[in-house]
Design a protein around this motif. Structure first.
Motif, mmCIF file in Angstrom:
data_model
loop_
_atom_site.group_PDB
_atom_site.id
_atom_site.type_symbol
_atom_site.label_atom_id
_atom_site.label_comp_id
_atom_site.label_asym_id
_atom_site.label_seq_id
_atom_site.Cartn_x
_atom_site.Cartn_y
_atom_site.Cartn_z
ATOM 1 N N SER A 93 28.152 -13.201 -18.084
ATOM 2 C CA SER A 93 27.346 -14.363 -17.717
ATOM 3 C C SER A 93 26.559 -14.822 -18.938
ATOM 4 N N LEU A 94 25.839 -15.907 -18.795
ATOM 5 C CA LEU A 94 25.037 -16.398 -19.917
ATOM 6 C C LEU A 94 23.552 -16.379 -19.572
ATOM 7 N N SER A 95 23.156 -15.430 -18.719
ATOM 8 C CA SER A 95 21.780 -15.511 -18.230
ATOM 9 C C SER A 95 20.765 -14.836 -19.152
ATOM 10 N N SER A 96 21.181 -14.450 -20.335
ATOM 11 C CA SER A 96 20.306 -13.864 -21.369
ATOM 12 C C SER A 96 19.460 -12.687 -20.907
ATOM 13 N N LYS A 97 20.085 -11.805 -20.146
ATOM 14 C CA LYS A 97 19.379 -10.570 -19.777
ATOM 15 C C LYS A 97 19.726 -9.447 -20.751
ATOM 16 N N ASP A 108 14.862 -19.221 -15.350
ATOM 17 C CA ASP A 108 15.339 -18.622 -16.602
ATOM 18 C C ASP A 108 14.207 -18.544 -17.620
ATOM 19 N N SER A 109 13.881 -17.330 -18.044
ATOM 20 C CA SER A 109 12.680 -17.142 -18.858
ATOM 21 C C SER A 109 12.767 -17.873 -20.205
ATOM 22 N N ASP A 110 13.946 -17.905 -20.809
ATOM 23 C CA ASP A 110 14.082 -18.570 -22.106
ATOM 24 C C ASP A 110 13.834 -20.072 -22.019
ATOM 25 N N VAL A 111 14.416 -20.675 -20.977
ATOM 26 C CA VAL A 111 14.245 -22.115 -20.821
ATOM 27 C C VAL A 111 12.799 -22.433 -20.445
ATOM 28 N N LEU A 112 12.196 -21.594 -19.612
ATOM 29 C CA LEU A 112 10.793 -21.798 -19.259
ATOM 30 C C LEU A 112 9.925 -21.776 -20.511
ATOM 31 N N LEU A 113 10.261 -20.860 -21.404
ATOM 32 C CA LEU A 113 9.500 -20.728 -22.635
ATOM 33 C C LEU A 113 9.680 -21.971 -23.513
ATOM 34 N N GLN A 114 10.930 -22.407 -23.577
ATOM 35 C CA GLN A 114 11.280 -23.550 -24.414
ATOM 36 C C GLN A 114 10.597 -24.824 -23.916
ATOM 37 N N ARG A 134 21.346 -31.684 -16.284
ATOM 38 C CA ARG A 134 21.672 -30.917 -15.087
ATOM 39 C C ARG A 134 21.571 -29.416 -15.373
ATOM 40 N N TRP A 135 22.056 -29.057 -16.561
ATOM 41 C CA TRP A 135 21.996 -27.645 -16.943
ATOM 42 C C TRP A 135 20.551 -27.163 -17.027
ATOM 43 N N LEU A 136 19.730 -28.011 -17.663
ATOM 44 C CA LEU A 136 18.312 -27.684 -17.809
ATOM 45 C C LEU A 136 17.647 -27.517 -16.444
ATOM 46 N N ALA A 137 17.966 -28.440 -15.537
ATOM 47 C CA ALA A 137 17.398 -28.375 -14.192
ATOM 48 C C ALA A 137 17.825 -27.078 -13.493
ATOM 49 N N LEU A 138 19.112 -26.729 -13.628
ATOM 50 C CA LEU A 138 19.606 -25.502 -13.006
ATOM 51 C C LEU A 138 18.887 -24.273 -13.549
ATOM 52 N N LYS A 139 18.720 -24.271 -14.859
ATOM 53 C CA LYS A 139 18.069 -23.123 -15.489
ATOM 54 C C LYS A 139 16.607 -23.023 -15.055
ATOM 55 N N LEU A 140 15.946 -24.179 -14.911
ATOM 56 C CA LEU A 140 14.555 -24.171 -14.453
ATOM 57 C C LEU A 140 14.477 -23.637 -13.028
ATOM 58 N N LEU A 141 15.417 -24.062 -12.203
ATOM 59 C CA LEU A 141 15.411 -23.608 -10.808
ATOM 60 C C LEU A 141 15.732 -22.118 -10.697
#
Lengths: 711, 88
Positions: A66-70, A219-225, A209-216
């Motif tokens: 997956s690409l969930s950066s865990k 996703d800690s990296d996107v939240l940080l960004q 759309r990707w950004l929205a999905l990651k926010l929902l």
């Protein structure tokens, strides 16, 4: 090849065990550059292929589900895609395991990167009588779909054609949307609107759309960004909360549900069984034996025994060749160079030092032949499976067994192999205890000392030392896990891939890489170390000796009748001279200075010096003894003259303590260098050295006391 | 009836109801295809009874028993889905 070749940057992504690296090897051959991704210890392989006027630059990304950066691998893959934005991604899918492999594909689709989908190991699918409708597949995913067989390289050219085709089209393809549950879609819409307001015109439709999905997903990296946009984050959190509340499930599960739903539909449409083949599941049959509750462990131990036995018996032949090659070269240089310091430096320092270590190359290569074979057949995961209960007991992951086992060969590659452990704490712990596993460089020391002082039970003593190393490593792991490394360990979610016949090419490339890695270590750190040690034992040149040895020699020659007695007297004299010289050189001075530390253990200054030199590489301990007992440094552990010279110089219990100390004390120079590189921390490197020295001292002290009573 | 995956015997299977416990495990498993309704079967057991290997979506995965205890499955539903697959 035209001079103005067009270039396309391509990244290979895919699940672990999807045959990604095998395919990469087929595409690039041996023309690979191996390095690391910046800041992390994840191997990065690159290669270039020319095809139809295009220069295709390939990067082999780490295998991820997956690409969930865990995990580190996921983080690296995602960062690579987002920051280095490759022109296209080749997504390698195990055709025999479509559903799980396509999960990563859905994430790549959502990131909207031009892609080529590879159905790898298609031969296995065909054998099962399953047909995949690639043209329909390609239409549904809006990207070329190519069938390949990684092992044979079948489909390689079609893949290159597809890459060029996408590159020429500029990567513009119809966008695919993974549809979600209606509530999720509404939440995505609202979040996207919010994003559009913040980044007006900057975010393309699919990226938003990707950004929205990651926010929902939270996703800690996107939240940080997006950390500056507090109200966006607030709004997304609110949406996430509402979704989770109404569905009674967390948002990640909801989204995964949607993705797997999409995948399920897709697979239903493209996969069909052409003929009814009664597939006998070979993997299951093999597992009935290899994972058998009674047979599994004994078989595993047998394979390990076989690995070491073969490594050392077969390895003996090339070792002998290297040995004679080094002696030949050394003699040639002796003859070619005029007598003096330069010759001594070249012959004794450089050739002697490096040659003594290059000799281990066959062992390393053979060990990695086995490791690579275990890895590529799928047995490695089974080994972790069999050993996990035991490893878990001392706070480690089943996967940690493999690096520890490899430590018996050489700690350098073993510590690098710890990269397979995902959890950083578990990985660090595995690295720290690795030097306690007795590497093959320590064996010559045991063989020498056990042979002299415990000739009756030499085998048992050596075996006991190996066990002691394992015991210390396990105890150290247990204690550190209970104290410094508290906290959750990784969930033991590990795929057991189907058994496969490994591709010869991949195994050979793997061995080659390890050999190069080892030779780099030798040419760098060991070369410098050897020169330093040589310098310390050759200088200062002008030392004052207690007597005039030259005159004494003349006296003997004149007064005694030529014969055996005279020869013996002369030998004794030159021995005494060499010993005194050694004592007065820098190395001897240092040895004498530090000797008080070893006093309680019973080591004399010679032992102290030998241990000091063993810091460069542990097998050097033997050649140092050779110099110090003046049988010349051209000795090995089997050398009779050295054995005779050393017998009686130590009490047996001291010899035993010396072996224990050699087993446990600080890792060799190359290992220290690799610990530094793998942990990326000077602090942990110092800790490792300190821990080794203190554990070695304490246990050697205990051994000397206990053995004095018992022996 | 709902049971944990850990309580299943080798050869048995069930359909996934939900994954309890900490987030990290759930997320990892979800990505690997542990979705509601997916059929999970028990394959083999390591020498000391832990971990065990399972088959799901045509591949094999190993889990420690402590993890399998977090996975709730239903054995009645698996019958139905098996019937459905045969018909389809």
């Amino acid at each position: 090849m035209s001079k103005q070749e067009k270039t396309v940057q391509v990244a290979l992504a895919g699940n672990p065990n999807s045959g990604k690296t095998t395919l990469f090897n087929h595409l690039t051959g041996a023309r690979q550059r191996v390095g690391n991704f910046t800041g992390v210890t994840v191997t990065r392989k690159e290669g270039v292929v020319s095809h139809k006027g295009w220069k295709i630059k390939l990067v082999d990304l780490p295998g991820t589900y997956s690409l969930s950066s865990k995990t580190v691998e996921e983080k690296v893959t995602r960062e690579y895609i987002l920051e280095e934005s490759p022109d296209l991604i080749v997504d390698i899918v195990d055709a025999g395991n479509l559903e799980r492999n396509l999960f990563l594909t859905t994430q790549l689709i959502e990131m909207d990167i031009p892609r080529v989908i590879v159905l790898n190991m298609i031969d296995e699918v065909r054998a099962k009588g399953v047909v995949i409708d690639t043209s329909n597949f390609s239409k549904l995913l809006s990207s070329p779909v190519v069938e390949t067989v990684g092992r044979s390289g079948e489909g390689k050219d079609k893949l290159l054609d597809a890459i060029v085709e996408v590159a020429e089209s500029g990567g513009k393809a119809r966008q695919i949307r993974i549809p979600y549950d209606s509530h999720v879609e509404e939440a995505i819409d609202r979040t996207e609107q919010h994003i559009a307001k913040l980044h007006v015109g900057k975010v393309e439709e699919e990226r938003s759309r990707w950004l929205a999905l990651k926010l929902l997903e939270g996703d800690s990296d996107v939240l940080l960004q997006e950390g500056d946009h507090t109200d966006l984050i607030e709004a997304a959190k609110e949406e996430q909360f509402k979704l989770e509340e109404s569905h009674g499930e967390d948002s990640q599960t909801l989204l995964a549900d949607g993705r797997y739903g999409f995948i399920h539909g897709l697979v239903q449409e493209v996969e069909s069984k052409s003929k009814s083949v009664t597939t006998q599941n070979l993997t299951r049959k093999i597992d009935q034996i290899l994972l058998n509750r009674l047979l599994g462990l004994p078989l595993f131990l047998f394979f390990m025994w076989l690995m070491f036995q073969t490594t050392f018996t077969i390895g003996q032949y090339p070792m002998d060749w290297i040995d004679s090659g080094v002696s030949w070269f050394s003699n040639m240089m002796s003859a070619a160079l005029p007598e003096g310091l330069v010759r001594d430096l070249v012959v004794e320092g450089i050739i002697g030092g490096v040659g003594g270590i290059v000799i281990f190359l066959p062992n390393i290569v053979l060990l990695f032949l086995f490791i690579s074979f275990f890895e590529n057949t799928g047995y490695m995961a089974r080994a972790a499976f069999l050993m996990d209960h035991f490893m878990h007991g001392i706070g480690l992951h089943g996967k940690a067994f493999i690096p520890l086992l490899m430590g018996f060969g050489c700690n350098v590659p073993a510590i690098m192999a710890a990269r397979t452990i995902e959890n950083p704490k578990d990985r660090l712990l595995t690295i720290l205890i690795n030097p306690f596993m007795s590497c093959s460089a320590r064996l010559p020391v045991y063989v020498l000392l056990a042979g002299i002082f415990f000739s009756e039970n030499a085998g048992s003593v050596v075996f006991g030392l190996y066990l002691a190393g394992i015991f210390v490593a396990m105890s150290a792991a247990y204690i550190m896990k209970k104290t410094m490394f508290k906290g959750l360990s990784d969930p033991f979610v590990m795929e057991l891939p189907p058994y496969r016949i490994p591709a010869l090419r991949s195994v050979i490339i793997h061995m080659w890489e390890k050999a190069v890695e080892f030779l780099k270590k030798v040419s760098g750190i060991i070369l410098v170390g050897s020169i330093i040690i040589w310098f310390l034992q050759a200088f200062p040149q002008n030392i004052e000796l207690s007597m005039d040895y030259g005159a004494a020699q003349n006296r003997i020659e004149q007064q005694m009748v030529a014969g055996e007695e005279q020869t013996q007297a002369l030998a004794k004299l030159s021995n005494a001279q060499a010993q005194e010289e050694q004592e007065k050189r820098y190395l001897g001075q240092i040895g004498k200075t530090i000797q008080p530390i070893f006093e309680p253990l019973g080591f004399d200054w010679k032992g102290s010096i030998a241990l000091l030199t063993g810091f460069v590489a542990k097998e050097i301990v033997v050649s140092t003894f050779g110099v110090l007992y003046n049988t010349g440094n051209d000795v090995d552990e089997e050398s009779v003259s050295l054995r005779e010279a050393m017998a009686g110089s130590m009490a047996p219990e001291v010899a035993l303590a010396f072996m224990v100390f050699t087993l446990l004390y600080m890792p060799c120079l190359a290992t220290i260098a690799v610990i530094r590189r793998e942990t990326q921390s000077l602090g942990w490197t110092m800790f490792s050295v300190g821990m080794g020295l203190s554990v070695a001292w304490i246990l050697a002290w205990v051994v000397v006391r206990v053995a004095r009573v018992l022996l | 009836m709902n049971k944990t995956l850990a309580s299943l015997k080798p050869g048995e299977s069930g359909s996934l109801v939900k994954i309890e416990g900490e987030n990290r495990l759930r997320q990892r498993l979800t990505e690997m295809g542990f979705i509601k309704g997916t059929v999970v079967g028990v394959d083999s057991t390591a020498p000391f009874g832990d971990p065990r290997s399972y088959s799901i979506r045509g591949y094999q995965i190993s889990l420690r028993n402590a993890e399998a205890e977090q996975i709730i499955i239903n054995q009645d539903r698996v019958m139905q889905s098996a019937v459905k697959e045969n018909v389809g």
